[in-house]
Structure formats: structure tokens, C-alpha cells
Design a protein around this motif. Structure first.
Motif, PDB file in Angstrom:
ATOM      1  N   LEU A  65       1.038   4.114  -2.884  1.00  6.09           N
ATOM      2  CA  LEU A  65       0.739   5.506  -2.571  1.00  6.09           C
ATOM      3  C   LEU A  65       1.902   6.408  -2.966  1.00  6.09           C
ATOM      4  N   GLU A  73     -11.121   3.773  -1.710  1.00  7.70           N
ATOM      5  CA  GLU A  73     -11.754   3.815  -0.389  1.00  7.70           C
ATOM      6  C   GLU A  73     -13.268   3.813  -0.559  1.00  7.70           C
ATOM      7  N   GLY A 121      -6.870  12.170  -0.347  1.00  4.27           N
ATOM      8  CA  GLY A 121      -8.101  11.444  -0.618  1.00  4.27           C
ATOM      9  C   GLY A 121      -9.194  12.415  -1.003  1.00  4.27           C
ATOM     10  N   THR A 133      -7.918  14.942   3.405  1.00  6.17           N
ATOM     11  CA  THR A 133      -9.171  14.545   2.746  1.00  6.17           C
ATOM     12  C   THR A 133     -10.261  15.522   3.171  1.00  6.17           C
ATOM     13  N   LEU A 139       0.828  -1.199   0.000  1.00  8.64           N
ATOM     14  CA  LEU A 139       0.000   0.000   0.000  1.00  8.64           C
ATOM     15  C   LEU A 139       0.866   1.254   0.000  1.00  8.64           C
ATOM     16  N   VAL A 150      -6.175   8.891  -3.484  1.00  9.31           N
ATOM     17  CA  VAL A 150      -7.119   7.838  -3.085  1.00  9.31           C
ATOM     18  C   VAL A 150      -8.543   8.338  -3.301  1.00  9.31           C
ATOM     19  N   LEU A 153      -5.870   4.976 -11.217  1.00  6.02           N
ATOM     20  CA  LEU A 153      -5.992   4.919  -9.759  1.00  6.02           C
ATOM     21  C   LEU A 153      -6.478   3.540  -9.309  1.00  6.02           C
ATOM     22  N   ILE A 195      -5.993   2.380  -5.771  1.00  3.18           N
ATOM     23  CA  ILE A 195      -6.296   2.312  -4.342  1.00  3.18           C
ATOM     24  C   ILE A 195      -7.632   2.996  -4.119  1.00  3.18           C
TER      25      ILE A 195
END
Length: 210
Positions: free
Chosen positions: A6, A39, A176, A155, A2, A12, A35, A37
Motif C-alpha cells: 500500500l 477488494e 479505495g 472509499t 500489505l 485499492v 494494481l 491489491i
């Protein structure tokens, strides 16, 4: 894995869906833009089903659960395939559960006291949320100057306009955001717009992290 991903692509996207099929199409569009990764935020009744579908069917994607508010939610998310956990706030039980199961966890912090508490729990990477309403890049620079070993994932309020400003801060491991998955475009079935936004984010990130 991970951390390495990143480092290469520090963006993200957040996926909010109440239909696994739509979630899969959204992830495919994000992957087409570079992209991987993802969430999945636990903000709909079908969020766990969407998470599980992505974990099982989206080849190459690393999927985690966001908006995790309790240890029980973290457990359910892991059962449905989550490889990492993101929370809006700092919950000791969630952190300790993830640490016990060797899962990456990114709890939300805003104040120096919250960052200190996260540090005391053994964390070295946290989510800075809501970034836009909490001082943005200047606030992150101030926190980074005293918590020199801490990495941040801003984020909330991150967009195409300020992505480079955040990523230019050495302590920022990634950003994010939901700007990459606009609900209006997804509802209209315009997944090409998602791919375009993802591609743009990858390009902007590359300009900063050469």
C-alpha cells in the motif's frame, strides 16, 4: 506485506462480479495497470466464488473481501481465500475475529465517535466511508488533526479528479474505489479501459507519493 504494498501503490480497486471468469479478467486488467491489491465486494451471489478464483489463479494478487457485514461473512471470506477484510461500518465482532486470526481489517467510520471506538478496539487503520458524502478531504484533515496516530483509507466518491487530494493527506494510507472497474466497460468486455484507469491511478499516486 500489505502495508508495504500500500505504501508503494496506495490504490485499492473494488471488484464486483457475478462470474469468476469475468472477475479474473478484471483482475488481470488491473494488474496490467500496476494494481495488485484487490477488494472483492460481497454484493453478488457469486462473490465468494469470484474471490476464491482470484485467490487461487491470479498470481501476485493480494485479494481481500469487502462489504463484510458480519463475523459469519468474514469467516466465509477467509475460507475462500481473503487475506484482508473491509467493512462499510464498524462491527465489533468482525474486528475481533480478524484480530484473533491476525488479519488486516478496515472497518468503515465517519464520525469522531466511530474513530474513537475503533481506536479503543486497538485499530490504527480504518476505512473512511462514504468519503465523498462525508466531507471528503477537509473532513479527513479534521479527523487526522485529533487522531494523530490513525491512518485512513477513504472509499466512496474517490475518483481520478480527487485521488491526489486524498493521497496528499499524510494520514491516508491508500484510497479505495470502484471508479477503476466501471461496470459498463466490463460488461462490454473492454478490459483495456480498466488497465488504462489503473495505470492512470498509479501515475497520479506516484506524483503525490514520490
Amino acid at each position: 506485506m500489505l502495508a508495504e504494498k500500500l505504501n508503494n501503490t496506495p490504490v485499492v480497486p473494488l471488484v464486483q462480479a457475478d462470474d469468476p471468469e469475468v472477475a479474473l479478467k478484471t483482475v488481470a486488467a488491473l494488474q496490467a495497470g500496476g494494481l495488485d491489491i484487490i477488494e472483492v465486494v460481497l454484493r453478488t451471489d457469486a462473490a465468494l466464488s469470484c474471490l476464491e478464483a482470484i485467490a487461487k489463479e491470479a498470481s501476485g494478487a493480494i485479494v481481500g473481501a469487502g462489504t463484510v457485514l458480519s463475523e459469519s461473512q468474514a469467516k466465509e471470506a477467509v475460507k475462500h481465500g481473503a487475506k484482508f477484510i473491509v467493512s462499510p461500518g464498524l462491527n465489533d465482532d468482525v474486528v475481533k475475529f480478524c484480530q484473533a486470526h491476525k488479519l488486516e481489517v478496515f472497518p468503515g467510520v465517519v464520525t469522531p465517535s466511530e474513530v474513537q471506538r475503533a481506536w479503543n478496539l486497538g485499530l490504527r487503520t480504518v476505512k473512511f466511508f462514504p468519503a465523498g458524502l462525508s466531507g471528503g478531504a477537509p473532513m479527513l484533515k479534521a479527523l487526522s488533526s485529533v487522531f494523530r496516530g490513525m491512518k485512513f483509507m477513504p472509499t466512496g466518491g474517490v475518483s481520478t479528479d480527487n485521488l491526489k487530494d486524498f493521497l496528499a493527506i499524510p494520514s491516508v494510507i491508500a484510497c479505495g474505489g470502484s471508479w477503476l472497474t466501471p461496470a459498463k466497460e466490463i460488461e462490454a468486455g473492454n478490459f483495456g479501459a480498466v488497465t488504462e484507469l489503473a495505470s492512470e491511478a498509479v501515475k497520479l499516486a506516484a506524483e503525490v507519493r514520490k
